[in-house]
Each structure stands twice: as structure tokens, then as C-alpha cells.
Write a protein that holds these residues in place. Structure first.
Motif, PDB file in Angstrom:
ATOM      1  N   ALA A   9     -12.458 -43.633 -20.298  1.00 29.98           N
ATOM      2  CA  ALA A   9     -12.377 -42.841 -19.008  1.00 29.98           C
ATOM      3  C   ALA A   9     -13.530 -42.997 -18.359  1.00 29.98           C
ATOM      4  CB  ALA A   9     -12.261 -41.293 -19.387  1.00 29.98           C
ATOM      5  N   ARG A  10     -13.261 -43.004 -17.003  1.00 30.04           N
ATOM      6  CA  ARG A  10     -14.506 -43.337 -15.961  1.00 30.04           C
ATOM      7  C   ARG A  10     -15.345 -42.203 -15.907  1.00 30.04           C
ATOM      8  NH1 ARG A  10     -12.893 -45.782 -10.330  1.00 30.04           N
ATOM      9  NH2 ARG A  10     -14.113 -43.973 -10.025  1.00 30.04           N
ATOM     10  N   ASN A  11     -16.715 -42.488 -15.840  1.00 27.42           N
ATOM     11  CA  ASN A  11     -17.715 -41.552 -15.703  1.00 27.42           C
ATOM     12  C   ASN A  11     -17.564 -40.931 -14.164  1.00 27.42           C
ATOM     13  OD1 ASN A  11     -20.601 -40.160 -15.229  1.00 27.42           O
ATOM     14  ND2 ASN A  11     -20.498 -40.482 -17.195  1.00 27.42           N
ATOM     15  N   PRO A  12     -17.668 -39.503 -14.258  1.00 22.86           N
ATOM     16  CA  PRO A  12     -17.462 -39.073 -12.844  1.00 22.86           C
ATOM     17  C   PRO A  12     -18.463 -38.991 -11.895  1.00 22.86           C
ATOM     18  CG  PRO A  12     -17.598 -37.166 -14.351  1.00 22.86           C
ATOM     19  CD  PRO A  12     -17.648 -38.462 -15.136  1.00 22.86           C
ATOM     20  N   TYR A  13     -19.663 -39.420 -12.371  1.00 27.32           N
ATOM     21  CA  TYR A  13     -21.064 -39.557 -11.852  1.00 27.32           C
ATOM     22  C   TYR A  13     -21.458 -40.701 -11.202  1.00 27.32           C
ATOM     23  CZ  TYR A  13     -21.225 -35.131 -13.744  1.00 27.32           C
ATOM     24  OH  TYR A  13     -21.147 -33.607 -14.071  1.00 27.32           O
ATOM     25  N   VAL A  14     -21.048 -41.922 -11.954  1.00 25.29           N
ATOM     26  CA  VAL A  14     -21.476 -43.309 -11.727  1.00 25.29           C
ATOM     27  C   VAL A  14     -20.170 -44.194 -10.959  1.00 25.29           C
ATOM     28  CG1 VAL A  14     -22.272 -45.536 -12.541  1.00 25.29           C
ATOM     29  CG2 VAL A  14     -23.086 -43.154 -13.578  1.00 25.29           C
ATOM     30  N   LYS A  15     -20.530 -44.655 -10.060  1.00 28.72           N
ATOM     31  CA  LYS A  15     -19.675 -45.525  -9.157  1.00 28.72           C
ATOM     32  C   LYS A  15     -19.761 -46.998  -9.386  1.00 28.72           C
ATOM     33  CE  LYS A  15     -17.293 -46.396  -5.096  1.00 28.72           C
ATOM     34  NZ  LYS A  15     -16.938 -45.852  -3.627  1.00 28.72           N
ATOM     35  N   MET A  93     -18.776 -37.999  -7.901  1.00 31.23           N
ATOM     36  CA  MET A  93     -18.322 -38.743  -6.936  1.00 31.23           C
ATOM     37  C   MET A  93     -17.504 -37.915  -6.045  1.00 31.23           C
ATOM     38  SD  MET A  93     -17.713 -42.545  -8.715  1.00 31.23           S
ATOM     39  CE  MET A  93     -16.865 -41.808 -10.077  1.00 31.23           C
ATOM     40  N   SER A  94     -16.715 -37.011  -6.715  1.00 35.48           N
ATOM     41  CA  SER A  94     -15.951 -36.289  -5.740  1.00 35.48           C
ATOM     42  C   SER A  94     -16.515 -35.687  -4.506  1.00 35.48           C
ATOM     43  CB  SER A  94     -15.026 -35.173  -6.339  1.00 35.48           C
ATOM     44  OG  SER A  94     -15.797 -34.308  -7.114  1.00 35.48           O
ATOM     45  N   GLU A  95     -17.913 -35.250  -4.643  1.00 35.60           N
ATOM     46  CA  GLU A  95     -18.587 -34.617  -3.606  1.00 35.60           C
ATOM     47  C   GLU A  95     -19.108 -35.547  -2.675  1.00 35.60           C
ATOM     48  OE1 GLU A  95     -21.275 -31.869  -5.233  1.00 35.60           O
ATOM     49  OE2 GLU A  95     -20.025 -30.778  -6.525  1.00 35.60           O
ATOM     50  N   TRP A  96     -19.064 -36.780  -2.980  1.00 34.33           N
ATOM     51  CA  TRP A  96     -19.801 -37.842  -2.017  1.00 34.33           C
ATOM     52  C   TRP A  96     -18.963 -37.672  -0.679  1.00 34.33           C
ATOM     53  CZ3 TRP A  96     -21.097 -42.882  -5.004  1.00 34.33           C
ATOM     54  CH2 TRP A  96     -21.944 -42.684  -6.082  1.00 34.33           C
TER      55      TRP A  96
END
Length: 99
Positions: A9-15, A93-96
């Protein structure tokens, strides 16, 4: 069946911008300033004593000079396995706003 071919699963903080480049944003706890870091596999990600890949960076906010530290951990295939920080909170990333 045994999850042999499942991608982690992708990490929600690192793009991951491209195969070599990553970005992370943190918010300082003292004043809430957001600081972005862009780092690459070849230049910035190191190996710790246990052979794990990691990116460790001190954080200094530009306006109030809040201090902290961030740590992003990777497995041997450069999948993000964890994030942690002192004096900072990771921005999902959803808040970027610009991406």
C-alpha cells in the motif's frame, strides 16, 4: 492467494514523483509552518547500521525557525515502510493544495 504479487500500500505522506524522486511535507508543531522536502535515491537516501534504507533530515521552518527532524524508512525495493518525526507532523498528500 498468498499475496505474492500484491504491491504494498502507498504511504499517505510520501509522494513518489518519478522512479528516483520522492517528496514529503511536514508541519511544525510549534507554529504550524509547512516545510517540503524533495529527495532522491542516489543522493539523499542512505543505509543505516541494520542495512535498511532511510532518509533522515533536520527540519528548520523558514519564518519562525522551528526545529525538528523527520525520518522516512524504506525496504530494499524502496517502498516506504514508515515515517516518524520529532517536533513535526506529516502532512497527508490529500491535504496538499498544488498537486
Amino acid at each position: 492467494m498468498f499475496n505474492l504479487f500484491r504491491r504494498p500500500a502507498r504511504n499517505p505522506y510520501v509522494k513518489q514523483d518519478d522512479p528516483q524522486t520522492y517528496r514529503v511535507r511536514v508541519r511544525t508543531r510549534a507554529h504550524g509552518e509547512v516545510v517540503e522536502f524533495r529527495f532522491t535515491k542516489g543522493a539523499h537516501i542512505g543505509i543505516d547500521d541494520d542495512g535498511n534504507h532511510m532518509f533522515r533530515k533536520p527540519v528548520v521552518s523558514p519564518q519562525h525557525f522551528d526545529r525538528g527532524e523527520l525520518l522516512v524508512q524504506f525496504d530494499k525495493k524502496y517502498n516506504v515502510t514508515g515515517v516518524s518525526g520529532e517536533g513535526v507532523d506529516f502532512v497527508p498528500m490529500s491535504e496538499w493544495e498544488d498537486d
